[in-house]
Enzyme design. Structure first.
Site, PDB file in Angstrom:
ATOM      1  N   ARG A   1       0.857  -1.186   0.000  1.00 25.98           N
ATOM      2  CA  ARG A   1       0.000   0.000   0.000  1.00 25.98           C
ATOM      3  C   ARG A   1       0.894   1.238   0.000  1.00 25.98           C
ATOM      4  O   ARG A   1       2.058   1.186   0.412  1.00 25.98           O
ATOM      5  CB  ARG A   1      -0.902   0.016   1.239  1.00 25.98           C
TER       6      ARG A   1
ATOM      7  N   TYR B   1     -10.504  -9.883  -6.669  1.00 28.43           N
ATOM      8  CA  TYR B   1      -9.587 -10.067  -7.782  1.00 28.43           C
ATOM      9  C   TYR B   1      -9.914 -11.282  -8.642  1.00 28.43           C
ATOM     10  O   TYR B   1      -9.341 -11.439  -9.716  1.00 28.43           O
ATOM     11  CB  TYR B   1      -8.144 -10.189  -7.262  1.00 28.43           C
TER      12      TYR B   1
ATOM     13  N   HIS C   1      -4.648  -8.795   3.762  1.00 30.10           N
ATOM     14  CA  HIS C   1      -6.086  -8.682   3.967  1.00 30.10           C
ATOM     15  C   HIS C   1      -6.512  -9.504   5.178  1.00 30.10           C
ATOM     16  O   HIS C   1      -6.176 -10.685   5.279  1.00 30.10           O
ATOM     17  CB  HIS C   1      -6.863  -9.184   2.743  1.00 30.10           C
TER      18      HIS C   1
ATOM     19  N   HIS D   1      -2.318   2.422  -5.669  1.00 28.80           N
ATOM     20  CA  HIS D   1      -3.306   1.360  -5.502  1.00 28.80           C
ATOM     21  C   HIS D   1      -3.524   0.585  -6.801  1.00 28.80           C
ATOM     22  O   HIS D   1      -3.780  -0.623  -6.780  1.00 28.80           O
ATOM     23  CB  HIS D   1      -4.630   1.946  -5.008  1.00 28.80           C
TER      24      HIS D   1
ATOM     25  N   LYS E   1      -2.412  -2.155   7.905  1.00 25.35           N
ATOM     26  CA  LYS E   1      -3.575  -1.579   8.562  1.00 25.35           C
ATOM     27  C   LYS E   1      -3.748  -2.178   9.955  1.00 25.35           C
ATOM     28  O   LYS E   1      -3.527  -3.363  10.162  1.00 25.35           O
ATOM     29  CB  LYS E   1      -4.838  -1.839   7.737  1.00 25.35           C
TER      30      LYS E   1
ATOM     31  N   ARG F   1      -0.830  -1.891  -6.941  1.00 24.24           N
ATOM     32  CA  ARG F   1      -1.142  -2.987  -6.004  1.00 24.24           C
ATOM     33  C   ARG F   1      -2.160  -3.938  -6.629  1.00 24.24           C
ATOM     34  O   ARG F   1      -2.052  -5.157  -6.530  1.00 24.24           O
ATOM     35  CB  ARG F   1      -1.668  -2.389  -4.699  1.00 24.24           C
TER      36      ARG F   1
END
Length: 292
Positions: free
Chosen positions: A143, A267, A258, A232, A167, A235
């Protein structure tokens, strides 16, 4: 502390919510409290129904975030014994469709790297830095915030991994390709030595905004539409092209950091063409038709 402050403190302490998430939820809840004209913690279903009316002009994704904040808030109050009921049944249920990620073709990625490598051939520090960042965005799926905030200590001496804080403050190991490792070595040789950041600026590390600007400028120089390129998007290209190459969805989830595999499943749409081709070429009935 108010009930909203208690809820946000819980999100930070128990769930490791990111700062941007806490700020967004705080804004949503305080705005809702102003609209119910009283304590949000004591709001009735009728008052929450009026919130839906007041938010009717919002984009579906924004409305979904606000409703999610309220549902979690009232769930927290019920768990803490501050309320006996959950009034969120009065809120609207927006049908949101997650947008498919923008992706770059293999040819566009090749054009981007060709330009970046050409510019870095003279060992100009700014060009070498951009090539190293490009390799990590596309080659490791980082990210934007993860990339620009990398400390120098995240780069190991011998192992082909980076230690990345994602995150919610969650750390993960991210593999670094041979290409990216070479680009990083070139950058380390010319990088300022009096800072703890891998990609420093004058006072701290490079900002996300500056990274966006640099990529847009590179896209123009590579004859690509600048609106198609961002950290992004790179990514997304990393994830998309790995799946096309046969990567496992669970492995991709780990690489991207994730928490929920449902996020990674966005995806799978890119593999549709490959799956159709696979069925057409490998299914027994398809082979039988070719024989006829």
């Amino acid at each position: 502390m108010s009930a909203i402050d208690d809820f946000l403190a819980m999100l930070a302490a128990e769930r490791g919510a990111a700062r941007n998430t806490l700020l967004a939820y705080g804004r949503d809840l305080h705005q809702a409290e102003g609209m119910v004209d009283g304590s949000l913690a004591q709001a009735t279903p009728a008052q929450l129904a009026r919130l839906g009316q007041g938010w009717s002009s919002l984009a579906p994704s924004t409305l979904a975030r606000k409703i999610s904040a309220l549902r979690q808030f009232y769930g927290f109050l019920v768990d803490e014994g501050e309320r006996e009921d959950d009034p969120t049944h009065a809120l609207p249920r927006p049908a949101t469709r997650r947008p498919l990620p923008k992706i770059l073709s293999h040819a566009q990625v090749e054009a981007l790297f060709a330009r970046a490598e050409d510019e870095a051939s003279g060992e100009r520090p700014e060009a070498v830095r951009l090539l190293a960042m490009l390799e990590l965005l596309y080659g490791s799926g980082l990210r934007a915030t993860e990339l620009v905030s990398l400390p120098l200590s995240a780069v190991p001496r011998d192992e082909p991994f980076l230690t990345v804080t994602g995150k919610g403050g969650q750390a993960r190991l991210v593999p670094v390709s041979t290409r990216a490792k070479k680009a990083l070595s070139r950058w380390l040789a010319v990088r300022p030595s009096d800072t703890k950041w891998l990609f420093p600026s004058r006072t701290s590390h490079l900002s996300r905004i500056r990274l966006y600007q640099m990529l847009k400028e590179l896209a123009v120089r590579a004859d690509l539409p600048p609106e198609k390129l961002s950290p992004h998007v790179l990514r997304h290209a990393f994830a998309t092209h790995l799946l096309e190459g046969g990567a496992d969805l669970r492995a991709l989830q780990t690489l991207l950091g994730h928490a929920d595999i449902a996020t990674t499943q966005i995806y799978t749409h890119v593999d549709a063409a490959r799956l159709v081709k696979l069925v057409n070429e490998r299914h027994p009935l398809a082979r039988a038709r070719r024989s006829d």
